[in-house]
Design an enzyme around this catalytic site. Structure first.
Site, PDB file in Angstrom:
ATOM      1  N   ALA A 273       0.935  -1.314   0.052  1.00 48.95           N
ATOM      2  CA  ALA A 273       0.093   0.150   0.025  1.00 48.95           C
ATOM      3  C   ALA A 273       0.905   1.263  -0.039  1.00 48.95           C
ATOM      4  O   ALA A 273       0.419   2.136  -0.908  1.00 48.95           O
ATOM      5  CB  ALA A 273      -0.896   0.063   1.217  1.00 48.95           C
TER       6      ALA A 273
ATOM      7  N   ARG B  29       3.413  11.080  -8.943  1.00 52.29           N
ATOM      8  CA  ARG B  29       3.066  11.278 -10.582  1.00 52.29           C
ATOM      9  C   ARG B  29       2.030  12.271 -10.453  1.00 52.29           C
ATOM     10  O   ARG B  29       1.829  13.183 -11.639  1.00 52.29           O
ATOM     11  CB  ARG B  29       2.547   9.977 -11.108  1.00 52.29           C
ATOM     12  CG  ARG B  29       3.345   8.800 -11.513  1.00 52.29           C
ATOM     13  CD  ARG B  29       2.899   7.898 -12.278  1.00 52.29           C
ATOM     14  NE  ARG B  29       1.819   6.924 -11.818  1.00 52.29           N
ATOM     15  CZ  ARG B  29       2.047   5.898 -10.765  1.00 52.29           C
ATOM     16  NH1 ARG B  29       3.277   5.572 -10.968  1.00 52.29           N
ATOM     17  NH2 ARG B  29       1.244   5.399 -10.502  1.00 52.29           N
TER      18      ARG B  29
ATOM     19  N   CYS C 231       3.582 -12.799  -0.850  1.00 56.95           N
ATOM     20  CA  CYS C 231       2.728 -14.069  -1.297  1.00 56.95           C
ATOM     21  C   CYS C 231       3.738 -15.241  -1.949  1.00 56.95           C
ATOM     22  O   CYS C 231       3.147 -16.314  -2.274  1.00 56.95           O
ATOM     23  CB  CYS C 231       1.650 -13.485  -2.536  1.00 56.95           C
ATOM     24  SG  CYS C 231       0.251 -12.385  -1.730  1.00 56.95           S
TER      25      CYS C 231
ATOM     26  N   ALA D  83      -3.209  -8.562  -0.882  1.00 55.58           N
ATOM     27  CA  ALA D  83      -2.458  -7.760  -1.617  1.00 55.58           C
ATOM     28  C   ALA D  83      -3.209  -6.816  -2.518  1.00 55.58           C
ATOM     29  O   ALA D  83      -2.851  -5.921  -2.701  1.00 55.58           O
ATOM     30  CB  ALA D  83      -1.321  -8.513  -2.235  1.00 55.58           C
TER      31      ALA D  83
ATOM     32  N   TRP E 289     -21.867 -26.719 -21.814  1.00 57.01           N
ATOM     33  CA  TRP E 289     -22.520 -26.079 -20.662  1.00 57.01           C
ATOM     34  C   TRP E 289     -21.629 -25.856 -19.658  1.00 57.01           C
ATOM     35  O   TRP E 289     -21.421 -27.077 -19.071  1.00 57.01           O
ATOM     36  CB  TRP E 289     -23.848 -26.796 -20.287  1.00 57.01           C
ATOM     37  CG  TRP E 289     -25.036 -26.804 -21.454  1.00 57.01           C
ATOM     38  CD1 TRP E 289     -25.102 -27.757 -22.397  1.00 57.01           C
ATOM     39  CD2 TRP E 289     -25.995 -25.606 -21.590  1.00 57.01           C
ATOM     40  NE1 TRP E 289     -26.240 -27.450 -23.118  1.00 57.01           N
ATOM     41  CE2 TRP E 289     -26.770 -26.151 -22.526  1.00 57.01           C
ATOM     42  CE3 TRP E 289     -26.098 -24.568 -20.982  1.00 57.01           C
ATOM     43  CZ2 TRP E 289     -27.826 -25.363 -23.257  1.00 57.01           C
ATOM     44  CZ3 TRP E 289     -27.026 -23.877 -21.147  1.00 57.01           C
ATOM     45  CH2 TRP E 289     -27.932 -24.183 -22.423  1.00 57.01           C
TER      46      TRP E 289
END
Length: 443
Positions: free
Chosen positions: A11, A21, A42, A299, A432
């Site tokens: 974060a 930016r 992870c 995450a 299907w």
């Protein structure tokens, strides 16, 4: 404009990049308690399982790259106090114990989460680990270099517990997986799905349900695990019993929090205190379906809310649309994913609901690798709007959860799945699809 960000993981890193930016002239400074930045935890089970060997592959951005982008970053620095009135911070240099002050115009708290360690006896014996950061992964890899490490016990059968158990089995270790609850993944999936997952796990490692770890035996290194039912040989123990927000240190400044100390924010990522934002595993998120504030430390949510907050720190007015908790895992021969509300969560939210459960195959009979797939969909009893879904099975099963996530996001009704134009090709699906069938038979 001076922006201070506490925490340089998912974060915090996303927010810093976006804010720079948006406002190239802003002064952006990050304080990170550890010496690791922009790290993707992870990947740890796969690093330990030798899927890759370079630990740096889990690092998205180095301190040097932040500096090159005009973002100042100070590692091994902890913000130990916040004065929200004077907009001042007290920072401790972890290496020297020296403290100094700083000030901010806008502040983001993105301090992440830490492993929950139950009150185990002799927890500090060697070869007992958690699995949260890069140092954990490196320490476990080092311990595994000892050929005497043969018996591994994993405490906790959540996502990380199952993934790391698979890695140890792949490394030819004898693995016991011990879970306090009567089901694996008890908070993420309903019983119809966890029964399928547990059945597959039992074919590969020793799964113990409804068993409580009490402590450990050993002089320097752990040698045994004691539970309320037995004592087991252990050369290594991994504790994977969940995480808690690191925001407890800021309780005294008046932040609104959930009972577990997750910081509550509005849709802009702003807390109840002026010019203070929160994002990542220390923050609560609003659930798009139930509208409740929930703690889902993933995450995906951390990066997305981090980006939203970064835009707002830079002068924007973006809003986070909410989370539906879409997540997945793979362990052994089973993959499973979920999104939206489980049946238990729908009950807690007081929503009138119905469910449909379908068992089918992942693709055509005449293509090798056909496996069973089970889908459970929860939908509103009156409006028939899809509220949640869970899918478990073999190859390709879990990616169908993305379809359900899109359906929930668009507030589709269960009946609309019946004629949805899903792809058909023998290696991937059947004429299907299982989701077509679910939409057709939902009462």
């Amino acid at each position: 404009m001076k922006i201070i960000i506490i925490g340089a993981q998912a974060a915090g890193a996303s927010a810093a990049a976006k804010a720079k930016r948006m406002n190239p002239n802003a002064t952006i400074r990050i304080y990170e308690k550890t010496d690791i930045v922009s790290f993707g935890a992870c990947g740890l089970p796969y690093f330990i399982g030798d899927h890759f060997t370079d630990a740096n592959e889990m690092i998205s951005r180095t301190p040097q790259q932040f500096q090159q982008d005009g973002i100042e970053i100070k590692t091994c620095h902890q913000v130990v106090a916040i004065d929200s009135i004077q907009k001042k911070l007290k920072i401790k240099n972890i290496n020297t114990d020296e403290c100094f002050d700083d000030n901010y115009d806008k502040l983001l708290i993105a301090v992440g989460a830490s492993p929950i360690i139950p009150n185990f006896t002799n927890y500090h014996l060697k070869n007992i680990f958690t699995l949260r950061d890069l140092n954990d992964g490196l320490a476990i890899k080092q311990a595994l270099s000892d050929p005497a490490v043969k018996n591994v016990i994993v405490v906790g059968a959540g996502f990380i517990g199952l993934e790391i158990a698979e890695s140890f089995v792949a490394l030819n270790k004898q693995v016991k997986l011990i879970q306090l609850d009567d089901r694996v993944l008890v908070d993420a999936f309903d019983a119809q799905i966890t029964d399928i997952i547990a059945k597959n796990i039992k074919q590969h490692c020793d799964l113990h349900l409804q068993e409580q770890v009490q402590g450990f035996i050993g002089e320097q290194h752990v040698t045994h695990v004691i539970t309320n039912k037995d004592t087991y040989l252990a050369d290594m123990v991994i504790i994977a019993t969940g995480v808690k927000p690191n925001s407890e240190i800021y309780q005294n400044i008046g932040l609104n929090m959930l009972p577990n100390d997750a910081i509550i924010t509005d849709s802009y990522g702003q807390t109840n205190l002026p010019d203070i934002y929160a994002a990542g595993d220390c923050a609560a998120l609003q659930h798009k379906v139930s509208k409740a504030m929930v703690y889902i430390p993933l995450a995906t949510g951390a990066n997305k809310l981090g980006k939203i907050v970064g835009e707002n720190l830079g002068g924007g007015q973006s809003q986070f649309p909410g989370t539906i908790g879409t997540s997945a895992f793979k362990a052994f021969d089973i993959e499973a994913g979920r999104t939206g509300l489980t049946e238990k969560e729908a009950q807690k939210a007081g929503i009138a609901y119905k469910t449909v459960i379908v068992k089918d195959k992942n693709h055509s009979n005449y293509v090798a690798g056909q496996t069973e797939v089970t889908a459970k969909i929860i939908y509103h009893a009156e409006t028939r709007t899809i509220l949640g879904g869970q899918i478990a099975g073999g190859s390709g099963a879990v990616l169908r959860v993305n379809t359900l996530a899109t359906a929930i996001w668009a507030e589709m009704k269960i009946d609309e799945l019946a004629m949805m134009d899903f792809l058909y090709a023998p290696p991937f699906s059947r004429p299907w699809d299982i989701l077509n069938i679910a939409g057709s038979i939902a009462k």
